[in-house]
Design an enzyme around this catalytic site. Structure first.
Site, short mmCIF file in Angstrom:
data_model
loop_
_atom_site.label_atom_id
_atom_site.label_comp_id
_atom_site.label_asym_id
_atom_site.label_seq_id
_atom_site.Cartn_x
_atom_site.Cartn_y
_atom_site.Cartn_z
N HIS A 1 2.98 -1.40 12.77
CA HIS A 1 2.49 -0.09 13.19
C HIS A 1 3.34 1.01 12.56
O HIS A 1 4.57 0.94 12.59
CB HIS A 1 2.58 0.07 14.71
N HIS B 1 0.92 -7.41 11.50
CA HIS B 1 0.75 -6.02 11.07
C HIS B 1 1.92 -5.20 11.57
O HIS B 1 2.52 -5.51 12.59
CB HIS B 1 -0.58 -5.44 11.57
#
Ligand code: AMP
Ligand code: ZN
Length: 171
Positions: A138, A136
């Site tokens: 941020h 992922h």
């Protein structure tokens, strides 16, 4: 940087065509020794819509959600719908898609939230602070006086140290 420098299989430098081999680590080493089954992965479930989230954007490949423990107002995560543990695992095409989406999200979020800057952060492996072993990115909008600081303002490494590290990576 020319197109060759972006080749997925190698980096090339200058006219000498010096080739930087990408190091092949074993999958276990790449994931920091942690094996996560897709079925147990919270981000797989969120990406698939099986677990609710505050979704800011969704398409076939990605879901963008608000982080449950925001570092700043609007802190969000780009989550690919396919399970890849980290940057070592993710295909180049998906990585490129993440960056394109990050650029679009950063522009929209900065304007809508009245942010004054923006950080992209992406952790790989426990040592680097990764807690959810599904890749992922941020998205962190920044505001004056928000109290977040990641890097030193003054140089902390000598030229010799930098040269040694450069040699390790490039030779
Ligand atoms: P990292 O430390 O880079 O692995 O980041 C994981 C991030 O996921 C942290 O910032 C957590 O706050 C966030 N997080 C974990 N679980 C959830 C969840 N269910 N919904 C939204 N964010 C989450
Ligand atoms: Zn997953």
């Amino acid at each position: 940087m020319n197109m060759q420098a972006c080749s997925p299989d190698s980096w090339r430098r200058g006219k000498k065509e010096k080739r930087f081999q990408l190091v092949n680590l074993s999958p276990l080493k790449r994931t920091g020794g942690i094996k996560v089954k897709k079925e147990d992965c919270i981000f797989c479930k969120i990406a698939a819509g099986e677990v609710p989230s505050k979704t800011l954007y969704e398409d076939e490949q990605f879901r963008v959600i608000l982080d449950l423990a925001p570092a700043t107002k609007g802190h969000a995560l780009i989550i690919p719908k396919e399970h890849y543990a980290n940057l070592y695992e993710i295909p180049h095409e998906t990585a490129a898609g993440v960056m394109k989406l990050a650029k679009t999200m950063a522009a929209t979020m900065t304007e809508r939230l009245g942010a004054e800057g923006f950080n992209l952060l992406q952790n790989n492996g426990e040592t680097a602070g990764q807690t959810v072993m599904h890749f992922h990115m941020h998205l962190i909008p920044r505001y004056k006086g928000d109290g977040q600081q990641l890097f030193h303002e003054q140089p902390t490494a000598s030229q010799e140290e930098l040269e040694e590290i450069k040699r390790k990576i490039t030779e």
